[in-house]
Scaffold this active site. Structure first.
Site, PDB file in Angstrom:
ATOM      1  N   SER A  77      37.753  60.399  60.460  1.00 31.21           N
ATOM      2  CA  SER A  77      37.174  60.524  61.946  1.00 31.21           C
ATOM      3  C   SER A  77      38.888  60.288  62.439  1.00 31.21           C
ATOM      4  CB  SER A  77      36.870  59.456  62.549  1.00 31.21           C
ATOM      5  OG  SER A  77      35.469  59.874  62.429  1.00 31.21           O
ATOM      6  N   ASP A 115      26.878  57.547  61.450  1.00 29.16           N
ATOM      7  CA  ASP A 115      26.346  57.334  60.666  1.00 29.16           C
ATOM      8  C   ASP A 115      26.435  56.864  59.167  1.00 29.16           C
ATOM      9  OD1 ASP A 115      28.025  60.073  61.113  1.00 29.16           O
ATOM     10  OD2 ASP A 115      29.716  59.315  60.850  1.00 29.16           O
TER      11      ASP A 115
HETATM   12  C1  S3P Z   1      32.531  62.204  63.889  1.00 31.48           C
HETATM   13  C2  S3P Z   1      31.602  62.338  64.704  1.00 31.48           C
HETATM   14  C3  S3P Z   1      29.859  62.006  64.674  1.00 31.48           C
HETATM   15  C4  S3P Z   1      29.623  61.359  63.217  1.00 31.48           C
HETATM   16  C5  S3P Z   1      30.891  62.360  62.414  1.00 31.48           C
HETATM   17  C6  S3P Z   1      32.482  61.684  62.466  1.00 31.48           C
HETATM   18  C7  S3P Z   1      33.978  62.292  64.718  1.00 31.48           C
HETATM   19  O1  S3P Z   1      29.440  63.286  65.132  1.00 31.48           O
HETATM   20  O2  S3P Z   1      28.777  61.574  63.188  1.00 31.48           O
HETATM   21  O3  S3P Z   1      31.099  61.958  60.806  1.00 31.48           O
HETATM   22  O4  S3P Z   1      34.605  62.112  63.921  1.00 31.48           O
HETATM   23  O5  S3P Z   1      34.067  63.012  65.847  1.00 31.48           O
HETATM   24  P1  S3P Z   1      28.556  63.558  66.288  1.00 31.48           P
HETATM   25  O6  S3P Z   1      29.732  64.072  66.510  1.00 31.48           O
HETATM   26  O7  S3P Z   1      28.044  65.220  66.104  1.00 31.48           O
HETATM   27  O8  S3P Z   1      27.629  62.685  66.789  1.00 31.48           O
END
Ligand code: S3P
Length: 447
Positions: A29, A326
């Protein structure tokens, strides 16, 4: 890009105790955001510890297509010469975000308030995922989107020539949606406000502030409220990307279920919007020590010492879901080795990840002799105790890295080997997964 090569069948089998130090790669992220904010700022951003997984490399390519100069200098060491807020050029080619929902959704957000048009696509997994959750709010800024039925990729976004600022309450707990709105708000005049009912990972807010934007956060009766002042001049920064707690989850869970294990996992984020898994594992009886707590790359981190533990099932509080969204796939594997039942409720968002993760885990657990119950929003795993998981099955990964890695962890403590039909997506987020785990004593092989 994932999903374009041949499938890689992989297996794992019962192994002796795991020991040693598991240095997991940079946070996915934060890596996406470092490249994107570097591209939107003035000057040269220097990044260390960047995750060089396919998802992030696709975002690096995309930032080049929008006009930034993105250069790799050494392993994990990158620089981005930005074009400034509102400075994106129109890409000449289709932007292929590969497997990455974060990549495509954040980039759609940050181009939506520039007078340019871009067409986005992705691999077979990403082309199934809903983009309406981003195209709805960017329409409020004045952007138009034309995609396939159900708001699927490929999709063309026509950015707003004269964007208006927006106040938006996210209809689902999603850091990607929140971030897309905030990034769109950068090039809108005035204040853009995002309200979320449950606080999700806050890396965008933290990093925007680090690059000089005026971002305030408050808890209000309507929810967690983030206010951004539009049209800031973002100034290039040095970003040290901390290790990814979602990758750390795999060696941590492996050590908990493989008898005799004792490992160290250094520099694991303790950001409260990311650390729900570790709280849950402790509640299940996991022997995890948090040592040397400190700050790294703007994130609170600790070194984790993890030892094999006799675990029991719990009900995971629904309000914790966002902070471990996750990690449910690997938690459901750990739950199979616990005694009693583990109940995971409020997890419907898992249905729209890289795969329908409730379905993928449920089918794979059943194929390996574990009994489960599921509904739209719930996964329940009936634990079989530390020696009780039969294994012997093949799980379908549906182009989903976390499904592949979760079943590879399962095989390390199951009675019979566990296989996955395709481990190639692991390269999207954790390219050193096999050597790192095998270096601790795991037995993971390519068939
Ligand atoms: C993420 C947000 C999450 C997560 C993804 C990474 C991010 O998704 O599942 O692996 O970096 O903002 P969602 O925003 O769909 O919950």
């Amino acid at each position: 890009m994932s999903g374009h090569g041949d499938p890689i069948r992989m297996s794992s089998q019962k192994c002796g105790p795991l020991s040693g130090v598991a240095e997991v790669p940079g946070d996915k992220s934060i890596s996406h955001r470092a490249l994107i904010l570097g591209a939107l700022s003035v000057g040269e951003t220097k990044i260390t510890g960047l995750l060089e997984g396919e998802d992030v490399l696709d975002t690096a390519k995309a930032m080049r297509a929008f006009g930034a100069t993105v250069t790799q200098h050494g392993p994990g060491e990158w620089s981005v010469q930005g074009v400034g807020v509102g400075g994106f050029a129109e890409p000449e080619q289709v932007i292929d975000c590969g497997n990455s929902g974060t990549g495509v959704r954040l980039i759609m957000g940050c181009m939506a308030t520039s007078d340019i048009t871009a067409t986005f696509t992705g691999d077979g997994s990403l082309r199934k995922r809903p983009m309406g959750r981003v195209t709805d709010p960017i329409a409020l800024f004045g952007a138009q989107s034309y995609g396939r039925k159900g708001g699927r990729l490929p999709m063309t976004v026509v950015g707003a020539a004269d964007p208006a600022p927006v106040t938006y309450t996210t209809p689902m707990a999603s850091a990607q949606v929140k971030s897309a709105v905030l990034l769109a708000g950068l090039n809108a005049p005035g204040q853009t406000v995002v309200i979320e009912k449950v606080a999700t990972r806050d890396h965008t807010e933290r990093m925007l502030r680090g690059f000089g934007a005026d971002v305030t956060v408050e808890d209000t009766p309507e929810g967690h409220k983030i206010t951004l002042q539009g049209r800031p001049e973002l100034v290039a920064q040095t970003v040290a990307v901390p290790r990814d707690p979602s990758s750390a989850a795999f060696p941590v869970c492996a050590a908990l279920i493989v008898p005799g294990s004792d490992i160290m996992v250094p520099g694991v984020s303790q950001n409260p919007t990311r650390n729900g898994l570790f709280t849950t594992l402790k509640e299940m009886g996991g022997d995890i020590e948090f040592l040397n707590e400190r700050e790294e790359g703007g994130e609170p981190v600790a070194d984790l010492r993890v030892r094999h533990s006799v675990l029991h099932g719990i009900e995971v509080p629904e309000e914790r879901a966002a902070s471990m969204i996750d990690e449910y796939p690997v938690l459901s594997v750990v739950a199979a080795f616990a005694t009693g039942t583990t109940v995971m409720k409020g997890v419907h968002e898992l249905r729209v990840k890289e795969s329908d993760r409730i379905d993928a885990m449920a089918r794979g657990l059943e194929a390996n002799g574990v009994s489960i119950e599921e509904d739209e929003d719930t996964l329940i795993v009936h634990g079989m105790g530390q020696d009780g998981v039969p294994g012997g099955g093949v799980a379908a990964t549906h182009l989903d890295h976390r499904i592949a890695m979760s079943f590879m962890i399962m095989g390390l403590a199951a009675q019979k080997p566990v296989s996955v039909d395709d481990g190639s997506p692991i390269a999207t987020s954790f390219p050193i997964f096999e050597p790192l785990l095998n270096g601790l004593g795991a037995k993971i092989t390519r068939d």
